[in-house]
Scaffold this motif. Structure first.
Motif, PDB file in Angstrom:
ATOM      1  N   THR A   1       0.811  -1.214   0.000  1.00 10.67           N
ATOM      2  CA  THR A   1       0.000   0.000   0.000  1.00 10.67           C
ATOM      3  C   THR A   1       0.852   1.275   0.000  1.00 10.67           C
ATOM      4  O   THR A   1       0.303   2.378  -0.056  1.00 10.67           O
TER       5      THR A   1
ATOM      6  N   LEU B   1      -3.338   1.576  -6.155  1.00 11.94           N
ATOM      7  CA  LEU B   1      -4.662   0.954  -6.176  1.00 11.94           C
ATOM      8  C   LEU B   1      -4.711  -0.336  -6.984  1.00 11.94           C
ATOM      9  O   LEU B   1      -5.367  -1.308  -6.600  1.00 11.94           O
ATOM     10  N   PHE B   2      -3.991  -0.370  -8.113  1.00 10.83           N
ATOM     11  CA  PHE B   2      -4.141  -1.496  -9.042  1.00 10.83           C
ATOM     12  C   PHE B   2      -2.888  -2.361  -9.217  1.00 10.83           C
ATOM     13  O   PHE B   2      -2.945  -3.395  -9.867  1.00 10.83           O
TER      14      PHE B   2
END
Length: 206
Positions: A94, A185-186
């Motif tokens: 993250t 995010l991806f």
């Protein structure tokens, strides 16, 4: 025009890092508690890095690996897989472990966007061409990080860094910043690019 852009870039760094630290402070507190509960040793990882014009500073990260002073001092990455904790894996995926570097940005050692700071041991082996990556403040994210990052060889990452410095603009910084958010995010694999060198030593992308 470049001087004006650099001035604006610094203002954005100060404003962005200040606001960012306020917004993410609850996340940092939770992450710090998880680190303290799951592994012994300090919460923060500090390491000497090389910044603009070879200025030395200490980069800040949340600790994601078990303490091994010998491995850290000798830059021994062979033990990293065994040292990485479950919480550390989440923090790395993250990018939360990188957030304390907003403090580095605020004090002027780093920028929000720029070449990632490296260690003196690596700088000592740089060619004159590669030394150009020290012409700007290092960043929390950069052109190399949004085009493959650790999946790229060091030489290609440095080529991206120098490409960024030569083509720097506020617009480019914005593109890199928002692409970084997309990567968080991806995942990095969706944004991987391979750079190759042709017979005329020109860098091309595939």
């Amino acid at each position: 025009m470049r001087a004006v852009n650099l001035f604006i870039k610094r203002l954005i760094d100060i404003f962005g890092s200040s606001i960012g630290l306020l917004i993410i402070s609850p996340v940092l507190i939770i992450a710090a508690l998880l680190i303290k509960l799951t592994m012994p040793g300090p919460i923060f990882f500090k390491q000497e890095r090389v910044g603009k014009n070879k200025k030395l500073f200490y980069i800040l990260k949340l600790r994601t690996m078990k303490v091994d002073k010998e491995a850290e001092e000798n830059l021994d990455f062979s033990k990293d897989k065994d040292r990485l904790t479950a919480v550390g894996k989440i923090l790395r995926r993250t990018k939360v472990d990188e957030l304390p570097q907003l403090i580095n940005v605020l004090v002027g050692d780093m920028s929000l966007v720029g070449p990632r700071p490296t260690v003196m041991k690596q700088i000592e082996g740089y060619t004159d061409f590669q030394l150009q990556r020290l012409n700007m403040r290092p960043g929390m994210t950069g052109l190399a990080q949004v085009n493959g990052n650790i999946t790229l060889p060091w030489e290609q990452r440095i080529e991206y860094d120098i490409e960024y410095i030569r083509n720097f603009s506020i617009v480019l910084d914005c593109k890199i910043f928002f692409k970084t958010i997309a990567i968080v995010l991806f995942g990095e694999e969706k944004f991987k690019k391979v750079k190759m060198t042709n017979s005329q030593n020109q860098v091309v992308e595939k």
